[in-house]
Motif scaffolding. Structure first.
Motif, PDB file in Angstrom:
ATOM      1  N   ALA A  59      27.909   9.782  13.007  1.00 55.50           N
ATOM      2  CA  ALA A  59      27.347   8.946  11.939  1.00 55.50           C
ATOM      3  C   ALA A  59      25.860   8.706  12.170  1.00 55.50           C
ATOM      4  N   TYR A  60      25.482   8.464  13.411  1.00 52.97           N
ATOM      5  CA  TYR A  60      24.081   8.247  13.772  1.00 52.97           C
ATOM      6  C   TYR A  60      23.233   9.477  13.439  1.00 52.97           C
ATOM      7  N   LEU A  61      23.715  10.654  13.841  1.00 55.33           N
ATOM      8  CA  LEU A  61      22.970  11.889  13.586  1.00 55.33           C
ATOM      9  C   LEU A  61      22.891  12.196  12.095  1.00 55.33           C
ATOM     10  N   GLN A  62      23.981  11.955  11.390  1.00 57.59           N
ATOM     11  CA  GLN A  62      23.993  12.234   9.955  1.00 57.59           C
ATOM     12  C   GLN A  62      22.995  11.344   9.216  1.00 57.59           C
ATOM     13  N   MET A  63      22.974  10.060   9.562  1.00 59.89           N
ATOM     14  CA  MET A  63      22.035   9.148   8.921  1.00 59.89           C
ATOM     15  C   MET A  63      20.597   9.539   9.222  1.00 59.89           C
ATOM     16  N   ALA A  64      20.322   9.857  10.481  1.00 60.37           N
ATOM     17  CA  ALA A  64      18.960  10.239  10.863  1.00 60.37           C
ATOM     18  C   ALA A  64      18.542  11.530  10.187  1.00 60.37           C
ATOM     19  N   GLN A  65      19.495  12.441  10.017  1.00 60.88           N
ATOM     20  CA  GLN A  65      19.198  13.745   9.428  1.00 60.88           C
ATOM     21  C   GLN A  65      18.843  13.647   7.948  1.00 60.88           C
ATOM     22  N   THR A  66      19.313  12.616   7.272  1.00 60.35           N
ATOM     23  CA  THR A  66      19.012  12.489   5.842  1.00 60.35           C
ATOM     24  C   THR A  66      17.508  12.396   5.600  1.00 60.35           C
ATOM     25  N   SER A  67      16.769  11.824   6.565  1.00 59.23           N
ATOM     26  CA  SER A  67      15.313  11.804   6.487  1.00 59.23           C
ATOM     27  C   SER A  67      14.744  11.595   7.885  1.00 59.23           C
ATOM     28  N   PRO A  68      14.554  12.672   8.635  1.00 60.83           N
ATOM     29  CA  PRO A  68      13.953  12.538   9.962  1.00 60.83           C
ATOM     30  C   PRO A  68      12.603  11.828   9.930  1.00 60.83           C
ATOM     31  N   ASN A  69      11.831  12.051   8.864  1.00 61.56           N
ATOM     32  CA  ASN A  69      10.525  11.408   8.770  1.00 61.56           C
ATOM     33  C   ASN A  69      10.652   9.887   8.754  1.00 61.56           C
ATOM     34  N   VAL A  70      11.588   9.369   7.973  1.00 66.41           N
ATOM     35  CA  VAL A  70      11.787   7.922   7.911  1.00 66.41           C
ATOM     36  C   VAL A  70      12.345   7.413   9.239  1.00 66.41           C
ATOM     37  N   TYR A  71      13.265   8.163   9.837  1.00 69.37           N
ATOM     38  CA  TYR A  71      13.836   7.762  11.132  1.00 69.37           C
ATOM     39  C   TYR A  71      12.724   7.608  12.171  1.00 69.37           C
ATOM     40  N   THR A  76      11.304   4.236  14.285  1.00 71.72           N
ATOM     41  CA  THR A  76      11.718   4.178  15.693  1.00 71.72           C
ATOM     42  C   THR A  76      10.638   4.594  16.680  1.00 71.72           C
ATOM     43  N   VAL A  77       9.549   5.187  16.192  1.00 66.36           N
ATOM     44  CA  VAL A  77       8.482   5.633  17.101  1.00 66.36           C
ATOM     45  C   VAL A  77       7.168   4.991  16.667  1.00 66.36           C
ATOM     46  N   PRO A  78       6.858   3.795  17.189  1.00 61.95           N
ATOM     47  CA  PRO A  78       5.618   3.116  16.806  1.00 61.95           C
ATOM     48  C   PRO A  78       4.389   3.914  17.234  1.00 61.95           C
ATOM     49  N   GLU A  79       3.275   3.659  16.550  1.00 59.83           N
ATOM     50  CA  GLU A  79       2.025   4.305  16.909  1.00 59.83           C
ATOM     51  C   GLU A  79       1.401   3.605  18.112  1.00 59.83           C
ATOM     52  N   ASP A  80       0.374   4.214  18.681  1.00 62.48           N
ATOM     53  CA  ASP A  80      -0.316   3.620  19.822  1.00 62.48           C
ATOM     54  C   ASP A  80      -0.820   2.231  19.459  1.00 62.48           C
ATOM     55  N   GLY A  81      -0.608   1.306  20.387  1.00 60.51           N
ATOM     56  CA  GLY A  81      -1.063  -0.061  20.164  1.00 60.51           C
ATOM     57  C   GLY A  81      -0.007  -0.967  19.575  1.00 60.51           C
ATOM     58  N   GLU A  82       1.065  -0.403  19.019  1.00 60.44           N
ATOM     59  CA  GLU A  82       2.147  -1.205  18.472  1.00 60.44           C
ATOM     60  C   GLU A  82       3.216  -1.418  19.533  1.00 60.44           C
ATOM     61  N   SER A  83       4.033  -2.420  19.318  1.00 60.95           N
ATOM     62  CA  SER A  83       5.130  -2.694  20.242  1.00 60.95           C
ATOM     63  C   SER A  83       6.041  -1.477  20.322  1.00 60.95           C
ATOM     64  N   ARG A  84       6.431  -1.092  21.525  1.00 60.58           N
ATOM     65  CA  ARG A  84       7.262   0.085  21.698  1.00 60.58           C
ATOM     66  C   ARG A  84       8.705  -0.157  21.283  1.00 60.58           C
ATOM     67  N   GLN A  85       9.096  -1.406  21.151  1.00 60.12           N
ATOM     68  CA  GLN A  85      10.486  -1.686  20.794  1.00 60.12           C
ATOM     69  C   GLN A  85      10.521  -2.968  19.972  1.00 60.12           C
ATOM     70  N   ALA A  93      23.369   3.980  29.719  1.00 59.62           N
ATOM     71  CA  ALA A  93      22.906   5.328  30.014  1.00 59.62           C
ATOM     72  C   ALA A  93      23.275   6.281  28.875  1.00 59.62           C
ATOM     73  N   ALA A  94      24.455   6.063  28.303  1.00 55.43           N
ATOM     74  CA  ALA A  94      24.912   6.916  27.204  1.00 55.43           C
ATOM     75  C   ALA A  94      23.995   6.798  26.004  1.00 55.43           C
ATOM     76  N   ILE A  95      23.557   5.582  25.687  1.00 56.82           N
ATOM     77  CA  ILE A  95      22.657   5.381  24.553  1.00 56.82           C
ATOM     78  C   ILE A  95      21.364   6.154  24.763  1.00 56.82           C
ATOM     79  N   GLY A  96      20.853   6.122  25.988  1.00 54.70           N
ATOM     80  CA  GLY A  96      19.638   6.876  26.282  1.00 54.70           C
ATOM     81  C   GLY A  96      19.828   8.362  26.053  1.00 54.70           C
ATOM     82  N   MET A  97      20.981   8.877  26.473  1.00 49.84           N
ATOM     83  CA  MET A  97      21.245  10.299  26.306  1.00 49.84           C
ATOM     84  C   MET A  97      21.445  10.648  24.833  1.00 49.84           C
ATOM     85  N   GLU A 111      17.257  13.048  19.070  1.00 49.17           N
ATOM     86  CA  GLU A 111      15.895  13.218  18.568  1.00 49.17           C
ATOM     87  C   GLU A 111      15.362  14.620  18.849  1.00 49.17           C
ATOM     88  N   LEU A 112      15.757  15.204  19.975  1.00 49.37           N
ATOM     89  CA  LEU A 112      15.405  16.599  20.226  1.00 49.37           C
ATOM     90  C   LEU A 112      16.042  17.500  19.171  1.00 49.37           C
TER      91      LEU A 112
END
Length: 243
Positions: A122-134, A138-147, A184-188, A194-195
């Motif tokens: 479900a996670y991959l399917q949702m992300a795949q609908t628009s990788p750009n929006v995902y 989820t990936v802030p620009e430099d200077g923004e909070s990382r999380q 650890a699983a979430i990290g993997m 994302e890869l």
């Protein structure tokens, strides 16, 4: 205390002239209508931002987003403050939708492996609908909070979803080890997912269901099952024969 506090207020209202009451009611009505209009406008801008990011990519500027949305950059600054505020607003909507979808995917699973696989799918399917929006949320620009708070809460909730089905596997539900594997699983899952999202759409690229099954196999069974059998080392035997 509540009744004592309310008593004078009721009395005070009763002494307000009718004309003043009408004015207050009119102002209150205008305030409600303005708040409703502002919230509707904000939702429309968030939706327009998602469409713009889907088209332009996660690194689109506020100017590009505004032009694509058919409005001015100042409007976005008025409603969201800056790009970080816009990212958080879009992320709140997107991440909650993903969270609801992933939670629903777990229902009906008969064992931990099936449940985890369903959630990853479900996670991959949702992300795949628009990788750009995902990647925008989820990936802030430099200077923004990382999380951001929403993003942190999202992955914390998924960690909890994975933890619950695994309690009976560890035997001791109070063991500190219970928290290690899910985190650890979430990290993997996130790294592999994302890869996968960033990889070119070649014919050999697995679909989201196949990729989810692969990630689950790595999590539950390790990589040993995919390794080639070890080649026997005959050097020691040969040395012994010579001696």
């Amino acid at each position: 205390m509540n009744s004592l506090q309310q008593g004078p207020a009721v009395s005070a209202r009763s002494s307000v002239p009718s004309a003043d009451k009408a004015t207050v009611a009119s102002l209150d009505g205008r305030s409600v209508r303005w708040d409703t209009h502002r919230e509707e406008r904000r939702r429309a801008l968030i939706k327009a931002t998602r469409r713009a990011i889907h088209r332009l990519g996660p690194d689109a500027s506020m100017e590009d987003i505004a032009v694509t949305a058919g409005t001015s950059k100042s409007v976005f600054y008025r409603y969201f403050g800056d790009k970080s505020g816009l990212r958080n607003a879009v992320g709140t909507v997107v991440i909650r939708q993903m969270q609801d979808t992933i939670a629903a995917a777990r229902h009906g699973a008969t064992d931990p492996l099936e449940g985890v696989t369903a959630m990853i799918s479900a996670y991959l399917q949702m992300a795949q609908t628009s990788p750009n929006v995902y990647f925008f949320v989820t990936v802030p620009e430099d200077g923004e909070s990382r999380q951001s708070g929403e993003l942190s809460g999202f992955f914390d909730s998924i960690t909890a979803m994975i933890t619950d089905p695994l309690r009976h596997l560890l035997g001791d539900p109070t063991s500190p080890l219970l928290g290690y594997w899910p985190k650890a699983a979430i990290g993997m899952v996130r790294t592999a997912g994302e890869l996968w999202l960033r990889s070119p759409g070649e014919p050999g690229k697995p679909d989201f269901n196949t990729m989810a099954g692969q990630i689950s196999a790595w999590l539950f069974n390790g990589v040993g099952q995919f390794a080639s059998p070890a080649t026997p080392d005959h050097s020691a035997t040969a040395a012994e024969g010579k001696s």
